[in-house]
Design an enzyme around this catalytic site. Sequence first.
Site, PDB file in Angstrom:
ATOM      1  N   SER A   1     -11.448  -8.497   0.568  1.00 50.49           N
ATOM      2  CA  SER A   1     -12.162  -7.323   1.087  1.00 50.49           C
ATOM      3  C   SER A   1     -12.362  -7.430   2.583  1.00 50.49           C
ATOM      4  O   SER A   1     -12.623  -8.515   3.102  1.00 50.49           O
ATOM      5  CB  SER A   1     -13.523  -7.207   0.413  1.00 50.49           C
TER       6      SER A   1
ATOM      7  N   ARG B   1     -13.772  -4.051   4.428  1.00 51.55           N
ATOM      8  CA  ARG B   1     -14.855  -3.078   4.541  1.00 51.55           C
ATOM      9  C   ARG B   1     -16.070  -3.405   3.677  1.00 51.55           C
ATOM     10  O   ARG B   1     -17.208  -3.337   4.138  1.00 51.55           O
ATOM     11  CB  ARG B   1     -14.370  -1.666   4.161  1.00 51.55           C
TER      12      ARG B   1
ATOM     13  N   ARG C   1     -17.566  -7.589  -6.569  1.00 54.34           N
ATOM     14  CA  ARG C   1     -16.212  -7.010  -6.666  1.00 54.34           C
ATOM     15  C   ARG C   1     -15.440  -7.891  -7.631  1.00 54.34           C
ATOM     16  O   ARG C   1     -15.174  -9.062  -7.331  1.00 54.34           O
ATOM     17  CB  ARG C   1     -15.549  -7.006  -5.289  1.00 54.34           C
TER      18      ARG C   1
ATOM     19  N   HIS D   1     -14.568   2.468  -8.278  1.00 59.72           N
ATOM     20  CA  HIS D   1     -15.010   2.055  -6.929  1.00 59.72           C
ATOM     21  C   HIS D   1     -16.097   3.045  -6.463  1.00 59.72           C
ATOM     22  O   HIS D   1     -15.867   3.851  -5.559  1.00 59.72           O
ATOM     23  CB  HIS D   1     -13.794   2.064  -5.994  1.00 59.72           C
TER      24      HIS D   1
ATOM     25  N   GLN E   1     -17.274   3.486  -2.690  1.00 59.41           N
ATOM     26  CA  GLN E   1     -16.282   4.168  -1.861  1.00 59.41           C
ATOM     27  C   GLN E   1     -16.456   5.681  -1.952  1.00 59.41           C
ATOM     28  O   GLN E   1     -16.482   6.387  -0.940  1.00 59.41           O
ATOM     29  CB  GLN E   1     -14.866   3.776  -2.346  1.00 59.41           C
TER      30      GLN E   1
ATOM     31  N   ASN F   1      -8.499   3.121  -9.719  1.00 60.11           N
ATOM     32  CA  ASN F   1      -9.962   2.966  -9.680  1.00 60.11           C
ATOM     33  C   ASN F   1     -10.659   3.995  -8.767  1.00 60.11           C
ATOM     34  O   ASN F   1     -11.740   4.489  -9.101  1.00 60.11           O
ATOM     35  CB  ASN F   1     -10.340   1.526  -9.284  1.00 60.11           C
TER      36      ASN F   1
ATOM     37  N   SER G   1      -2.474  -1.467  -6.356  1.00 62.55           N
ATOM     38  CA  SER G   1      -3.805  -1.992  -6.071  1.00 62.55           C
ATOM     39  C   SER G   1      -3.847  -3.510  -6.170  1.00 62.55           C
ATOM     40  O   SER G   1      -2.901  -4.138  -6.662  1.00 62.55           O
ATOM     41  CB  SER G   1      -4.801  -1.405  -7.087  1.00 62.55           C
TER      42      SER G   1
ATOM     43  N   CYS H   1      -9.118   5.473   1.431  1.00 64.67           N
ATOM     44  CA  CYS H   1     -10.206   4.481   1.357  1.00 64.67           C
ATOM     45  C   CYS H   1      -9.930   3.266   2.228  1.00 64.67           C
ATOM     46  O   CYS H   1     -10.857   2.550   2.585  1.00 64.67           O
ATOM     47  CB  CYS H   1     -10.421   4.060  -0.097  1.00 64.67           C
TER      48      CYS H   1
ATOM     49  N   ARG I   1     -19.167   3.792   4.678  1.00 63.06           N
ATOM     50  CA  ARG I   1     -19.429   2.788   3.634  1.00 63.06           C
ATOM     51  C   ARG I   1     -20.790   2.138   3.926  1.00 63.06           C
ATOM     52  O   ARG I   1     -21.614   1.962   3.035  1.00 63.06           O
ATOM     53  CB  ARG I   1     -18.331   1.713   3.616  1.00 63.06           C
TER      54      ARG I   1
HETATM   55  N1  NVA Z   1      -7.124   0.911  -5.289  1.00 66.39           N
HETATM   56  C1  NVA Z   1      -7.315  -0.099  -4.271  1.00 66.39           C
HETATM   57  C2  NVA Z   1      -8.576   0.160  -3.510  1.00 66.39           C
HETATM   58  C3  NVA Z   1      -8.843  -0.807  -2.395  1.00 66.39           C
HETATM   59  C4  NVA Z   1     -10.122  -0.534  -1.692  1.00 66.39           C
HETATM   60  C5  NVA Z   1      -7.351  -1.464  -4.926  1.00 66.39           C
HETATM   61  O1  NVA Z   1      -7.984  -1.603  -5.963  1.00 66.39           O
HETATM   62  O2  NVA Z   1      -6.736  -2.396  -4.394  1.00 66.39           O
HETATM   63  N1   CP Z   2     -12.061   0.433   0.916  1.00 70.44           N
HETATM   64  C1   CP Z   2     -12.387  -0.820   0.619  1.00 70.44           C
HETATM   65  O1   CP Z   2     -13.089  -1.101  -0.360  1.00 70.44           O
HETATM   66  O2   CP Z   2     -11.936  -1.758   1.497  1.00 70.44           O
HETATM   67  P1   CP Z   2     -11.949  -3.330   1.300  1.00 70.44           P
HETATM   68  O3   CP Z   2     -11.042  -3.644   0.140  1.00 70.44           O
HETATM   69  O4   CP Z   2     -11.441  -3.895   2.587  1.00 70.44           O
HETATM   70  O5   CP Z   2     -13.354  -3.773   1.003  1.00 70.44           O
END
Ligand code: NVA
Ligand code: CP
Length: 305
Positions: free
Chosen positions: A52, A54, A103, A130, A133, A161, A226, A262, A290
């Site tokens: 992650s 953000r 997460r 999510h 988001q 998601n 993803s 996102c 966010r």
């Molecule tokens: N759909 C993406 C969102 C990332 C913020 C994932 O799950 O990787």
């Molecule tokens: N959009 C989002 O959740 O970004 P990260 O995966 O960087 O936290």
Amino acid sequence: MKKDFLHITDFTTEEIWETLELAKEIKAKLKNREEYKPFKDQSLAMIFAKPSARTRISFETGFFRLGGHALYLGPSDIEIGKREAVKDIARVFSGYNDMIMARLFEHKHILELAEYASIPVINGLTDYNHPCQIMADILTVYEHRGNLNDLKIVYVGDGNNVVHSWLHLAARIPMHFTCVCPEGFEPDQKTIKLVEDTGTSMVEVSNDPKTDISGADVIYTDVWASMGKKEETEMREKLFAEFQVNSAMMESTSKTSLFMHCLPAERGREVTDAVMESPNSIVFDQAENRLHAQNAIMVKIAGKM
Ligand code: NVA
Ligand code: CP
């Protein structure tokens, strides 16, 4: 009873509106550097089983700005569900902290964490949804449009998601939501049914990349593969090729549609560089929000308002 935020639908329509207004208030306070420390002397445990940028930075910064201390636990630190049972972590952390943000891969694990924790739990993304988001996204649309009337959202890409949280929002706030995706990559049927059963919004799913998207307020996309599915990137690149958000698609909406993502974006795959950099792209406002949306969610579920 403690309150969690695991799905957008954990909040009523009224609570979502209260959260959006609260987010605006807290955003103004932070921008003005006002003294506002609802989480003074408190701690937030942040559990990350996936990478992650953000989510980590916005939660850590937000909890700190609101007076508290946030702890980062990365994928190899506690190995939740592997080194130790989710329900054990839930009770151990409840003895140290005031709130948990996690997460995780499996959605059932966030449900278990919330069930066994005696402190509020926030979902920072699972394979299923999510919600933080989409709370930030709808705040961003609200700020740009000034209202959420007659909203038409077109999502193009993988029915993942992020889409499930849009659908949850559609169960609470009226909108016309269209998901344009390749065959076999549709969002979860039960989640679509959940929205239909509320009668709140109109939901359409189309496998035709040439679907009429005129009148869209927002064109939204996300990565084609993803986290947890990255090994499918090459295979998906071929299947999703016609579903790229490019200038031609943006121009086909017959109005000035906003572009949203996102992030992180894989430029040249689901979206072109030109669209990302265009004046209608509000991806960085989304990213900033966010912080503000999550601050409001935390204040709300902690009952600090
Ligand atoms: N759909 C993406 C969102 C990332 C913020 C994932 O799950 O990787
Ligand atoms: N959009 C989002 O959740 O970004 P990260 O995966 O960087 O936290």
